[in-house]
Design a protein around this motif. Structure first.
Motif, short mmCIF file in Angstrom:
data_model
loop_
_atom_site.label_atom_id
_atom_site.label_comp_id
_atom_site.label_asym_id
_atom_site.label_seq_id
_atom_site.Cartn_x
_atom_site.Cartn_y
_atom_site.Cartn_z
N GLU A 86 0.85 -1.18 0.00
CA GLU A 86 0.00 0.00 0.00
C GLU A 86 0.89 1.24 0.00
O GLU A 86 1.73 1.41 0.88
N VAL A 87 0.72 2.08 -1.00
CA VAL A 87 1.49 3.32 -1.13
C VAL A 87 0.57 4.50 -0.86
O VAL A 87 -0.50 4.61 -1.46
N VAL A 88 0.99 5.36 0.06
CA VAL A 88 0.19 6.51 0.48
C VAL A 88 0.93 7.80 0.14
O VAL A 88 2.13 7.92 0.40
N GLU A 89 0.21 8.73 -0.45
CA GLU A 89 0.73 10.08 -0.66
C GLU A 89 0.11 10.97 0.42
O GLU A 89 -1.05 11.35 0.30
N PRO A 90 0.85 11.31 1.49
CA PRO A 90 0.25 12.03 2.61
C PRO A 90 -0.24 13.43 2.28
O PRO A 90 -1.15 13.95 2.93
N ALA A 91 0.36 14.07 1.28
CA ALA A 91 0.00 15.44 0.93
C ALA A 91 -0.24 15.55 -0.56
O ALA A 91 0.34 14.81 -1.36
N GLY A 92 -1.10 16.50 -0.93
CA GLY A 92 -1.36 16.75 -2.33
C GLY A 92 -0.15 17.36 -3.02
O GLY A 92 0.80 17.82 -2.38
N LEU A 93 -0.18 17.33 -4.33
CA LEU A 93 0.92 17.84 -5.15
C LEU A 93 0.40 18.98 -6.01
O LEU A 93 -0.66 18.86 -6.64
N VAL A 94 1.15 20.09 -6.03
CA VAL A 94 0.79 21.25 -6.85
C VAL A 94 1.81 21.40 -7.97
O VAL A 94 3.01 21.43 -7.72
N ALA A 95 1.31 21.48 -9.20
CA ALA A 95 2.15 21.84 -10.34
C ALA A 95 2.05 23.35 -10.51
O ALA A 95 0.98 23.88 -10.80
N TYR A 96 3.16 24.05 -10.31
CA TYR A 96 3.16 25.51 -10.25
C TYR A 96 3.29 26.13 -11.64
O TYR A 96 3.66 25.47 -12.61
N ASN A 97 2.96 27.42 -11.70
CA ASN A 97 3.07 28.19 -12.93
C ASN A 97 4.50 28.10 -13.45
O ASN A 97 5.45 28.52 -12.78
N ALA A 98 4.65 27.54 -14.64
CA ALA A 98 5.98 27.38 -15.23
C ALA A 98 6.02 27.97 -16.63
O ALA A 98 6.85 27.59 -17.44
N ALA A 99 5.08 28.90 -16.89
CA ALA A 99 5.02 29.55 -18.20
C ALA A 99 4.95 28.53 -19.33
O ALA A 99 5.48 28.73 -20.42
N GLY A 100 4.27 27.41 -19.06
CA GLY A 100 4.05 26.40 -20.09
C GLY A 100 5.13 25.36 -20.22
O GLY A 100 4.99 24.42 -21.02
N VAL A 101 6.23 25.47 -19.47
CA VAL A 101 7.30 24.47 -19.54
C VAL A 101 6.81 23.18 -18.87
O VAL A 101 6.32 23.20 -17.74
N GLN A 102 6.95 22.08 -19.57
CA GLN A 102 6.35 20.82 -19.10
C GLN A 102 7.10 20.20 -17.93
O GLN A 102 8.32 20.22 -17.86
N ALA A 103 6.32 19.62 -17.01
CA ALA A 103 6.84 18.77 -15.94
C ALA A 103 6.20 17.40 -16.12
O ALA A 103 5.08 17.27 -16.61
N ARG A 104 6.93 16.36 -15.69
CA ARG A 104 6.44 14.99 -15.87
C ARG A 104 6.41 14.26 -14.54
O ARG A 104 7.31 14.40 -13.72
N TRP A 105 5.34 13.47 -14.36
CA TRP A 105 5.19 12.58 -13.21
C TRP A 105 4.90 11.20 -13.76
O TRP A 105 3.93 11.01 -14.49
N ARG A 106 5.77 10.22 -13.43
CA ARG A 106 5.64 8.89 -14.03
C ARG A 106 5.70 7.81 -12.96
O ARG A 106 6.58 7.81 -12.11
N LEU A 107 4.74 6.91 -13.03
CA LEU A 107 4.72 5.72 -12.17
C LEU A 107 4.84 4.49 -13.05
O LEU A 107 4.07 4.32 -14.01
N SER A 108 5.81 3.62 -12.73
CA SER A 108 5.97 2.35 -13.43
C SER A 108 5.96 1.25 -12.38
O SER A 108 6.82 1.23 -11.49
#
Length: 253
Positions: A86-108
């Motif tokens: 069981e994997v728990v994320e205790p806190a939410g995640l915010v993707a901040y203003n990056a003027a359109g520059v991409q960020a990646r979140w990947r689970l494998s």
């Protein structure tokens, strides 16, 4: 292993658990560039607390500010035969203003025969100016099970939503069990038949078994051809959606 915005290799967060002498044992527990896996004990009174030695519980703790433009968060998970992780994320995640520059979140993730992966995901908030690619890949062996909770929030209160592409692909021994692509970029952000005028999408996916039917007027259930199901809810309140998906996750786990 991928590459970050600087071209340097991305250091993934790795979690591996296997059965050893009748108990869940960690084979890998590696801190990544952004997240540190921390074993936790089930809370007293929680489902399965203190009664199942084959059940391991890990919290993903943020150790660096994220998600910023160019960030690449990579999580690799391996669940052995006969073990529940069981994997728990205790806190939410915010993707901040990056003027359109991409960020990646990947689970494998890979789950062996008779193994179970429970992923209690916290809300991902895509702020105005953010650009996020979220990818979830899970491979289930015969007899493996998955319960996956997700909450996606389009923008913080009072601002326009950022851009988000979310891709979920779960496979089994015979091929694909679930393939979903959600494109909320450009004109797709306001397209009819996607999210409509709502801001928040919550979903719980159960694969490898048939979850019980729940009585709810706000959740929509979709049964998969493989016998699993997806429960989904759309609303404007992240708090309300999170409460609903947590109830489904608890019932299906």
């Amino acid at each position: 292993m991928g590459e970050g915005s600087t071209g340097e290799p991305v250091r993934p967060t790795r979690i591996g658990v296997e059965l050893a002498r009748g108990r869940a044992s960690y084979s890998v527990l590696d801190q990544g560039q952004f997240l540190a896996p921390r074993p936790v004990h089930p809370l007293a009174g929680s489902p399965g607390a203190g009664v199942d030695p084959t059940h391991a519980r890990v919290a993903l703790i943020g150790i660096s500010m994220m998600l910023l433009g160019g960030d690449e968060v990579l999580i690799e998970v391996s669940v052995g035969a006969g073990v529940t992780l069981e994997v728990v994320e205790p806190a939410g995640l915010v993707a901040y203003n990056a003027a359109g520059v991409q960020a990646r979140w990947r689970l494998s993730a890979t789950v062996a025969d008779g193994g179970t992966l429970l992923w209690a995901g916290a809300p991902l908030v895509v702020a105005e100016g953010a650009n996020v690619l979220r990818e979830t890949r899970v491979s289930l062996a015969a007899g493996a099970r998955l319960v996956l909770q997700e909450v996606l929030v389009r923008g913080r209160t009072g601002e326009r939503p950022g851009e988000l592409r979310s891709s979920v692909r779960c496979t089994g021994p015979a091929g694909d069990l679930l393939v979903e692509e959600l494109d909320l970029t450009g004109d797709h952000r306001s397209a009819m038949g996607v999210l409509g005028g709502t801001r928040v999408l919550g979903a719980v996916t159960a694969l490898g078994f048939t979850p019980p039917v729940l009585q709810s007027t706000s959740l929509t259930r979709f049964d998969t051809a493989s016998g699993g199901a997806v429960a989904r809810v759309l609303a404007d309140s992240a708090h309300s959606v999170t409460q609903q998906v947590e109830q489904v996750f608890t019932a299906w786990r």
